[in-house]
Design a protein around this motif. Structure first.
Motif, mmCIF file in Angstrom:
data_model
loop_
_atom_site.group_PDB
_atom_site.id
_atom_site.type_symbol
_atom_site.label_atom_id
_atom_site.label_comp_id
_atom_site.label_asym_id
_atom_site.label_seq_id
_atom_site.Cartn_x
_atom_site.Cartn_y
_atom_site.Cartn_z
ATOM 1 N N LEU B 65 -39.922 31.590 -18.705
ATOM 2 C CA LEU B 65 -39.664 32.007 -17.330
ATOM 3 C C LEU B 65 -38.608 31.143 -16.649
ATOM 4 O O LEU B 65 -37.724 31.648 -15.965
ATOM 5 C CB LEU B 65 -40.983 31.958 -16.545
ATOM 6 C CG LEU B 65 -40.996 32.703 -15.215
ATOM 7 C CD1 LEU B 65 -40.742 34.181 -15.427
ATOM 8 C CD2 LEU B 65 -42.314 32.491 -14.495
ATOM 9 N N VAL B 66 -38.680 29.815 -16.877
ATOM 10 C CA VAL B 66 -37.722 28.910 -16.228
ATOM 11 C C VAL B 66 -36.305 29.151 -16.767
ATOM 12 O O VAL B 66 -35.333 29.131 -16.023
ATOM 13 C CB VAL B 66 -38.144 27.440 -16.443
ATOM 14 C CG1 VAL B 66 -37.112 26.491 -15.848
ATOM 15 C CG2 VAL B 66 -39.489 27.176 -15.794
ATOM 16 N N GLY B 67 -36.211 29.444 -18.058
ATOM 17 C CA GLY B 67 -34.903 29.714 -18.662
ATOM 18 C C GLY B 67 -34.293 31.008 -18.158
ATOM 19 O O GLY B 67 -33.069 31.130 -18.027
ATOM 20 N N LEU B 68 -35.145 31.989 -17.879
ATOM 21 C CA LEU B 68 -34.661 33.294 -17.418
ATOM 22 C C LEU B 68 -34.319 33.306 -15.931
ATOM 23 O O LEU B 68 -33.521 34.116 -15.477
ATOM 24 C CB LEU B 68 -35.722 34.371 -17.675
ATOM 25 C CG LEU B 68 -35.885 34.876 -19.093
ATOM 26 C CD1 LEU B 68 -37.053 35.835 -19.171
ATOM 27 C CD2 LEU B 68 -34.621 35.589 -19.539
ATOM 28 N N LEU B 69 -34.967 32.389 -15.195
ATOM 29 C CA LEU B 69 -34.888 32.417 -13.730
ATOM 30 C C LEU B 69 -33.454 32.487 -13.162
ATOM 31 O O LEU B 69 -33.175 33.359 -12.328
ATOM 32 C CB LEU B 69 -35.636 31.203 -13.151
ATOM 33 C CG LEU B 69 -35.631 31.063 -11.639
ATOM 34 C CD1 LEU B 69 -36.522 32.125 -11.018
ATOM 35 C CD2 LEU B 69 -36.114 29.675 -11.223
ATOM 36 N N ALA B 100 -26.201 29.766 -9.470
ATOM 37 C CA ALA B 100 -25.984 28.313 -9.449
ATOM 38 C C ALA B 100 -27.170 27.589 -8.800
ATOM 39 O O ALA B 100 -27.644 26.569 -9.318
ATOM 40 C CB ALA B 100 -24.686 28.003 -8.701
ATOM 41 N N VAL B 101 -27.640 28.127 -7.670
ATOM 42 C CA VAL B 101 -28.778 27.496 -6.973
ATOM 43 C C VAL B 101 -30.023 27.552 -7.852
ATOM 44 O O VAL B 101 -30.745 26.555 -8.022
ATOM 45 C CB VAL B 101 -29.030 28.202 -5.610
ATOM 46 C CG1 VAL B 101 -30.312 27.701 -4.977
ATOM 47 C CG2 VAL B 101 -27.856 27.976 -4.675
ATOM 48 N N ALA B 102 -30.277 28.734 -8.447
ATOM 49 C CA ALA B 102 -31.462 28.886 -9.296
ATOM 50 C C ALA B 102 -31.370 27.984 -10.522
ATOM 51 O O ALA B 102 -32.384 27.478 -11.006
ATOM 52 C CB ALA B 102 -31.617 30.346 -9.720
ATOM 53 N N ARG B 103 -30.163 27.767 -11.007
ATOM 54 C CA ARG B 103 -29.973 26.875 -12.173
ATOM 55 C C ARG B 103 -30.353 25.440 -11.798
ATOM 56 O O ARG B 103 -31.000 24.744 -12.580
ATOM 57 C CB ARG B 103 -28.510 26.967 -12.584
ATOM 58 C CG ARG B 103 -28.076 26.085 -13.716
ATOM 59 C CD ARG B 103 -28.335 26.745 -15.053
ATOM 60 N NE ARG B 103 -28.126 25.803 -16.138
ATOM 61 C CZ ARG B 103 -27.010 25.723 -16.831
ATOM 62 N NH1 ARG B 103 -26.022 26.569 -16.575
ATOM 63 N NH2 ARG B 103 -26.890 24.853 -17.788
ATOM 64 N N LEU B 104 -29.943 25.032 -10.589
ATOM 65 C CA LEU B 104 -30.320 23.688 -10.114
ATOM 66 C C LEU B 104 -31.830 23.539 -10.033
ATOM 67 O O LEU B 104 -32.406 22.552 -10.480
ATOM 68 C CB LEU B 104 -29.699 23.426 -8.734
ATOM 69 C CG LEU B 104 -28.248 22.948 -8.701
ATOM 70 C CD1 LEU B 104 -27.758 22.857 -7.265
ATOM 71 C CD2 LEU B 104 -28.143 21.584 -9.378
ATOM 72 N N SER B 110 -37.576 21.725 -14.918
ATOM 73 C CA SER B 110 -37.740 21.330 -16.324
ATOM 74 C C SER B 110 -37.717 19.800 -16.475
ATOM 75 O O SER B 110 -38.301 19.268 -17.422
ATOM 76 C CB SER B 110 -36.665 21.969 -17.190
ATOM 77 O OG SER B 110 -35.398 21.614 -16.713
ATOM 78 N N ASN B 111 -37.025 19.113 -15.553
ATOM 79 C CA ASN B 111 -36.986 17.644 -15.622
ATOM 80 C C ASN B 111 -38.241 16.999 -15.040
ATOM 81 O O ASN B 111 -38.556 15.858 -15.368
ATOM 82 C CB ASN B 111 -35.771 17.103 -14.885
ATOM 83 C CG ASN B 111 -34.486 17.410 -15.638
ATOM 84 O OD1 ASN B 111 -34.519 17.586 -16.845
ATOM 85 N ND2 ASN B 111 -33.385 17.511 -14.924
ATOM 86 N N ALA B 112 -38.904 17.755 -14.142
ATOM 87 C CA ALA B 112 -40.073 17.157 -13.449
ATOM 88 C C ALA B 112 -41.249 17.000 -14.424
ATOM 89 O O ALA B 112 -41.429 17.753 -15.350
ATOM 90 C CB ALA B 112 -40.485 18.076 -12.304
#
Lengths: 213, 112
Positions: B65-69, B100-104, B110-112
Motif C-alpha cells: 500500500l505504501v509503495g502504491l500510494l 511528490a507530496v505523497a512520495r514524501l 517507511s522510515n518511521a
C-alpha cells in the motif's frame, strides 16, 4: 495536444536514459518511430534485456491498431506524395483523431493548412520532449520514478477526455480487462489487457453497427 | 547504443511505417466502405491509452500500500482536476505535485 506530446516525450526521454541508453538517441528514436506506446514498450523491453525478436514482435503488436487508420486517406489524398509519406510516418492515435474530427477539406491547399500543421506540431513536440527528458535525466538527475508518475498522470488526463467523448463504458471495459489480465498473469498483464480491451471495443462497435441496434 | 539495439529500433520503425502507410494506400476506401473508420480506430486508440495508464498505476507490482500510494494519489488528483476543471496543464501539474507530496509521506512512513 502538442503540449501533451511534449510532456509525454519528457517521460519517454527520462525512461530511455533510465534504461541505460545514451541520451542523444532518445530524440533520434522519437523522430524515427513517433509511436508513444510502442516506444514505452521498447524502453521496458530494453531495460529487461529482451531479445531483438521479442522487442520487434511486441512493438509491432502494440502498433497493429494502425492498420485501422487507412480511413485517413480521404483527408490527405490531395497532398503531394512526399507530404503523404510524412503524415503516414508520424500518424499517431492523437494526430489521427485530430485529423479525422476536423472538417473535411478537398483541396490541396486546404489539406496542407489543416493536416500538415497538426502532424508537424505533434512530431516536433514529441521529439523535443524526448530530448528534454533525456537531457534532464542524464544531466540533472530527473528520476525514472518521476517520469513514470508523469507518464501515468498524462495518460490518465488524456484518458478522461477520451472517455468523456466515447462513453464511460470504455473505462469499465478497460478496467475489467486489466483486472482480469492481472489475475491471470502478472508478467504479461499489459499485453493481455490490451488484447482483451481492443477485442471488446471491436465487439461493441460491431453490436452498435448491427441492424437491430 | 549497441549495434543490435540500433537495428532493432530501425526494424520497428520500418515496420510501424509500413503498418501506417500500406492501409492508407490500399485499405483506405475499403475501411471507409465497411464503416470501420474513425469510430473504431478512436475506440481502439482510447483503449490502448487507458490500459497503459492503468498499467502505470503499478497495481500489478507487489509494492504494498505504501509503495502504491504516491502514484495512485497523484493519478487520482489529476483525474479529479480534469473531470471538474478540464485544464490539461493544471491537471498534470496537480497530479505531479500530489505524487511528490505523497512520495514524501510514503518515505517518512517507511522510515518511521
Amino acid at each position: 495536444m502538442a503540449v501533451a506530446y511534449l510532456v509525454l516525450g519528457v517521460a519517454f526521454g527520462t525512461a530511455w536514459v533510465g534504461a541505460g541508453q545514451d541520451w542523444f538517441w532518445a530524440p533520434v528514436v522519437s523522430a524515427m518511430m513517433c509511436a508513444g506506446a510502442a516506444q514505452f514498450a521498447l524502453v521496458g523491453l530494453l531495460a529487461n534485456h529482451g531479445t531483438p525478436g521479442e522487442i520487434i514482435g511486441t512493438c509491432l503488436a502494440v502498433n497493429l491498431r494502425h492498420l485501422l487508420y487507412g480511413g485517413v486517406r480521404r483527408y490527405i489524398g490531395a497532398l503531394s506524395r512526399v507530404e503523404r509519406l510524412y503524415v503516414a510516418a508520424v500518424l499517431t492515435d492523437e494526430t489521427y483523431a485530430l485529423i479525422v474530427t476536423g472538417a473535411k477539406h478537398d483541396s490541396r491547399l486546404a489539406q496542407r493548412c489543416a493536416v500538415l500543421p497538426v502532424a508537424v506540431a505533434n512530431h516536433v513536440a514529441w521529439c523535443l520532449g524526448g530530448c528534454l527528458g533525456a537531457v534532464g535525466a542524464s544531466g540533472f538527475g530527473l528520476s525514472s520514478d518521476c517520469a513514470g508518475a508523469l507518464l501515468t498522470v498524462v495518460l490518465l488526463t488524456i484518458g478522461v477526455e477520451l472517455v468523456r467523448g466515447l462513453g464511460w463504458w470504455l473505462l469499465g471495459l478497460c478496467t475489467i480487462s486489466y483486472a482480469g489480465a492481472v489475475l491471470m498473469t502478472r508478467g504479461y498483464a499489459l499485453t493481455l489487457s490490451l488484447a482483451m480491451s481492443c477485442c471488446g471495443v471491436v465487439l461493441v462497435h460491431a453490436v452498435q453497427r448491427s441492424p437491430r441496434a | 547504443m549497441k549495434c543490435d539495439v540500433l537495428w532493432t529500433v530501425v526494424a520497428v520503425a520500418v515496420g510501424t511505417f509500413l503498418m501506417r502507410y500500406l492501409p492508407i494506400v490500399w485499405g483506405g476506401k475499403e475501411q471507409q466502405n465497411a464503416g470501420s473508420g474513425p469510430g473504431l480506430a478512436n475506440g481502439v486508440a482510447a483503449a490502448v491509452i487507458i490500459c497503459l495508464a492503468l498499467h502505470g498505476l503499478g497495481l500489478q507490482d507487489a509494492r504494498g500500500l505504501v509503495g502504491l500510494l504516491p502514484t495512485v494519489a497523484g493519478a487520482l488528483l489529476a483525474v479529479l482536476a480534469q473531470v471538474f476543471w478540464r485544464k490539461f496543464l493544471l491537471s498534470v501539474a496537480l497530479g505531479i505535485g500530489g505524487w511528490a507530496v505523497a512520495r514524501l509521506v510514503a518515505d517518512m512512513l517507511s522510515n518511521a
